[in-house]
Design an enzyme around this catalytic site. Structure first.
Site, PDB file in Angstrom:
ATOM      1  N   LYS A 122     -10.280 -11.647   9.561  1.00 40.83           N
ATOM      2  CA  LYS A 122     -11.703 -11.636   9.927  1.00 40.83           C
ATOM      3  C   LYS A 122     -12.354 -10.470   9.202  1.00 40.83           C
ATOM      4  CE  LYS A 122     -14.429 -14.130  12.561  1.00 40.83           C
ATOM      5  NZ  LYS A 122     -14.290 -15.568  12.854  1.00 40.83           N
TER       6      LYS A 122
HETATM    7  P1  NAD Z   1     -24.781 -18.751  14.680  1.00 42.92           P
HETATM    8  O1  NAD Z   1     -25.247 -17.442  14.174  1.00 42.92           O
HETATM    9  O2  NAD Z   1     -25.090 -19.966  13.894  1.00 42.92           O
HETATM   10  O3  NAD Z   1     -25.272 -19.006  16.169  1.00 42.92           O
HETATM   11  C1  NAD Z   1     -25.170 -18.084  17.186  1.00 42.92           C
HETATM   12  C2  NAD Z   1     -26.259 -18.461  18.169  1.00 42.92           C
HETATM   13  O4  NAD Z   1     -26.078 -17.703  19.366  1.00 42.92           O
HETATM   14  C3  NAD Z   1     -27.669 -18.161  17.669  1.00 42.92           C
HETATM   15  O5  NAD Z   1     -28.518 -19.254  17.951  1.00 42.92           O
HETATM   16  C4  NAD Z   1     -28.095 -16.946  18.493  1.00 42.92           C
HETATM   17  O6  NAD Z   1     -29.490 -16.899  18.695  1.00 42.92           O
HETATM   18  C5  NAD Z   1     -27.346 -17.214  19.779  1.00 42.92           C
HETATM   19  N1  NAD Z   1     -27.144 -16.048  20.601  1.00 42.92           N
HETATM   20  C6  NAD Z   1     -26.813 -14.789  20.247  1.00 42.92           C
HETATM   21  N2  NAD Z   1     -26.749 -13.997  21.326  1.00 42.92           N
HETATM   22  C7  NAD Z   1     -27.040 -14.792  22.382  1.00 42.92           C
HETATM   23  C8  NAD Z   1     -27.119 -14.578  23.775  1.00 42.92           C
HETATM   24  N3  NAD Z   1     -26.874 -13.379  24.289  1.00 42.92           N
HETATM   25  N4  NAD Z   1     -27.439 -15.624  24.574  1.00 42.92           N
HETATM   26  C9  NAD Z   1     -27.666 -16.847  24.071  1.00 42.92           C
HETATM   27  N5  NAD Z   1     -27.608 -17.104  22.760  1.00 42.92           N
HETATM   28  C10 NAD Z   1     -27.283 -16.092  21.930  1.00 42.92           C
HETATM   29  O7  NAD Z   1     -23.197 -18.562  14.878  1.00 42.92           O
HETATM   30  P2  NAD Z   1     -22.101 -19.683  14.994  1.00 42.92           P
HETATM   31  O8  NAD Z   1     -21.441 -19.811  13.675  1.00 42.92           O
HETATM   32  O9  NAD Z   1     -22.606 -20.874  15.692  1.00 42.92           O
HETATM   33  O10 NAD Z   1     -21.046 -18.913  15.942  1.00 42.92           O
HETATM   34  C11 NAD Z   1     -21.179 -18.915  17.352  1.00 42.92           C
HETATM   35  C12 NAD Z   1     -19.807 -18.645  17.950  1.00 42.92           C
HETATM   36  O11 NAD Z   1     -18.913 -19.648  17.479  1.00 42.92           O
HETATM   37  C13 NAD Z   1     -19.183 -17.312  17.564  1.00 42.92           C
HETATM   38  O12 NAD Z   1     -18.403 -16.832  18.617  1.00 42.92           O
HETATM   39  C14 NAD Z   1     -18.289 -17.680  16.398  1.00 42.92           C
HETATM   40  O13 NAD Z   1     -17.244 -16.750  16.202  1.00 42.92           O
HETATM   41  C15 NAD Z   1     -17.805 -19.028  16.877  1.00 42.92           C
HETATM   42  N6  NAD Z   1     -17.270 -19.873  15.812  1.00 42.92           N
HETATM   43  C16 NAD Z   1     -18.066 -20.302  14.799  1.00 42.92           C
HETATM   44  C17 NAD Z   1     -17.494 -21.084  13.792  1.00 42.92           C
HETATM   45  C18 NAD Z   1     -18.316 -21.634  12.650  1.00 42.92           C
HETATM   46  O14 NAD Z   1     -17.733 -22.332  11.801  1.00 42.92           O
HETATM   47  N7  NAD Z   1     -19.596 -21.420  12.600  1.00 42.92           N
HETATM   48  C19 NAD Z   1     -16.137 -21.412  13.836  1.00 42.92           C
HETATM   49  C20 NAD Z   1     -15.373 -20.976  14.912  1.00 42.92           C
HETATM   50  C21 NAD Z   1     -15.955 -20.196  15.893  1.00 42.92           C
END
Ligand code: NAD
Length: 432
Positions: A122
């Site tokens: 990471k």
């Molecule tokens: P992203 O940046 O696209 O979305 C994150 C969202 O969460 C945003 O809409 C943001 O406004 C919202 N957010 C932030 N703080 C918040 C809060 N306190 N309350 C409510 N909403 C809040 O990120 P993502 O890629 O969708 O990642 C989200 C989660 O999924 C993370 O934990 C990430 O590690 C995990 N994840 C993502 C992927 C991927 O491929 N994108 C893969 C595995 C895991």
């Protein structure tokens, strides 16, 4: 002090008191819980539990107003036992080394759960991307890339997007890396734009994988997905795509949130229109035909499926008692603290743990890397079909351990992931 429980040797539940909610402490606890049930010996634990490499770098960037700002950044390779290290890069004001170590550790077990030949890594930059221009983000990304250059490469360590990074970020990393080598190397990152060797289906892969695991959970619990009520915390990449697919399958998404606010409609939100508005305005608040609610109210809504898709530690000992859901699908990494986990388990909530639930992203990243290495690209349906097979096989494997060994789904997923890495390290032996 918090009370933390886990299942020890022989399936016995053990209790301990300990300060927990540092994500890395949680990751280590998850490992210990699985290793105990597996009966792993100490030598194997010493070999696989901790990160192989931890790099902290300084990233100086010329800001638009002319001054130089120093960002702190990290790249952690937790494991290369089963293949090159693999994991996203996060841009967020709260990024810490411990958080990155935790996320790298989870990546190792996640890749093993879906049985793809990668280890875990990471990266993160402590920054506030929402208050940076595109130019500042590009300069920061390029300088960060050059700082971690000795660690990354298609055979070594392959970054991807995570919170507040995207395909454009990956394009800058790919370009910076390629320019230093003198020829294009698309396989250094995944989650790239299609025109640079990205894979069809990668952008929606995490949300799609979340959807497949929810389908499996509903089938297992004999709960129809059609008509099921859904709440999504975090309407970003993972959360919004999962919401869209659940909506398309006939589920009713009654509330969603992002960092700007939470919205609710008991009859169901129009998700395609909400996605359109979010793409235009960057926020979900003030969506027509919805009422504003607080983050605490959102998590306490009665629903069939709760999808935490924002950040770690969203559900804690404080708010877990209010959760009234049949299934909690962890689209985010580490959204439940161990204490919250224990509370939900005692309430009979079926938790689809993060290292299984959100593994669709890394699975299609693996497909992207394979396509880049072969210079041969697949169509979208091919990607979806392969992803569905991988996710549903992983779900069945974890469920079998959950039922056979009478452990929680989280312990079962960790047993599958840790057990595969342990087997690989035992076969490889120790060098020299
Ligand atoms: P992203 O940046 O696209 O979305 C994150 C969202 O969460 C945003 O809409 C943001 O406004 C919202 N957010 C932030 N703080 C918040 C809060 N306190 N309350 C409510 N909403 C809040 O990120 P993502 O890629 O969708 O990642 C989200 C989660 O999924 C993370 O934990 C990430 O590690 C995990 N994840 C993502 C992927 C991927 O491929 N994108 C893969 C595995 C895991």
């Amino acid at each position: 002090m918090r009370v933390v429980s886990w299942v020890g040797k022989g399936g016995k539940t053990m209790l301990t008191t300990k300060l927990a909610d540092n994500a890395y402490d949680v990751a280590l606890e998850n490992f210990d819980a699985a290793a105990d049930v597996l009966g792993l010996n100490n030598d194997t634990r010493e070999m696989i539990k901790y990160p192989e490499r931890v790099l902290t770098v300084t990233v100086p960037v010329r800001m638009d107003d002319g001054h130089i700002h120093r960002f702190e950044a990290f790249r952690v390779q937790h494991s290369s036992v089963r293949g090159p290290a693999k994991g996203g890069i996060r841009y967020h004001p709260q990024v810490t080394l411990d958080e990155v170590k935790a996320l790298a550790t989870w990546m190792t077990w996640k890749c093993a759960v879906v049985n793809i030949p990668f280890g875990g890594a990471k990266g993160g930059v402590t920054c506030d991307p929402k208050h940076m221009s595109q130019g500042e983000l590009e300069r920061m990304t390029r300088r960060y890339t050059s700082a971690i250059l000795p660690l990354i490469g298609p055979e070594q360590d392959i970054p991807a997007p995570d919170v507040y990074t995207n395909s454009q970020t990956m394009a800058w990393i790919m370009d910076t890396f390629s320019m230093t080598k003198g020829y294009p190397i698309p396989g250094v990152v995944t989650g790239k734009p299609i025109s640079l060797g990205g894979s069809l289906g990668r952008n929606e892969a995490t949300g799609r994988g979340v959807f497949y695991t929810i389908q499996c959970a509903c089938e297992h619990l004999h709960t129809p997905l059609r008509g099921a009520t859904v709440v999504v915390q975090g309407f970003g990449n993972a959360g919004s795509i999962a919401a869209q697919l659940l909506h398309d399958a006939g589920a009713k998404v009654i509330a969603v949130s992002d960092s700007t606010g939470c919205i609710y409609n008991k009859n169901g939100l129009n998700i395609p229109e909400l996605m359109h508005m979010k793409a235009l305005t960057g926020r979900v608040e003030k969506f027509p035909e919805s009422e504003a609610i607080t983050p605490a109210e959102l998590l306490a809504l009665q629903c069939d499926i709760l999808v935490p898709a924002a950040l770690e530690n969203a559900i804690t000992a404080e708010n877990a008692p209010a959760v009234i859901a049949l299934i909690v699908a962890e689209a985010a990494n580490g959204p439940l603290t161990p204490a919250a986990d224990r509370i939900l388990e005692s309430k009979g909530v079926f938790v689809i743990p993060d290292i299984l639930c959100n593994a669709g992203g890394v699975t299609v990243s693996y497909f992207e890397w394979v396509q880049d290495e072969q210079h041969l690209f697949w169509d979208a349906q091919d990607v979806y079909d392969r992803l569905e097979r991988v996710m549903k096989t992983a779900f069945r494997d974890v469920l079998k351990i959950h039922l056979d060994r009478k452990v929680s789904m989280r312990v079962a997923a960790n047993m599958l992931g840790v057990g595969r890495v342990a087997e690989a390290v035992q076969l490889r032996g120790i060098y020299p």
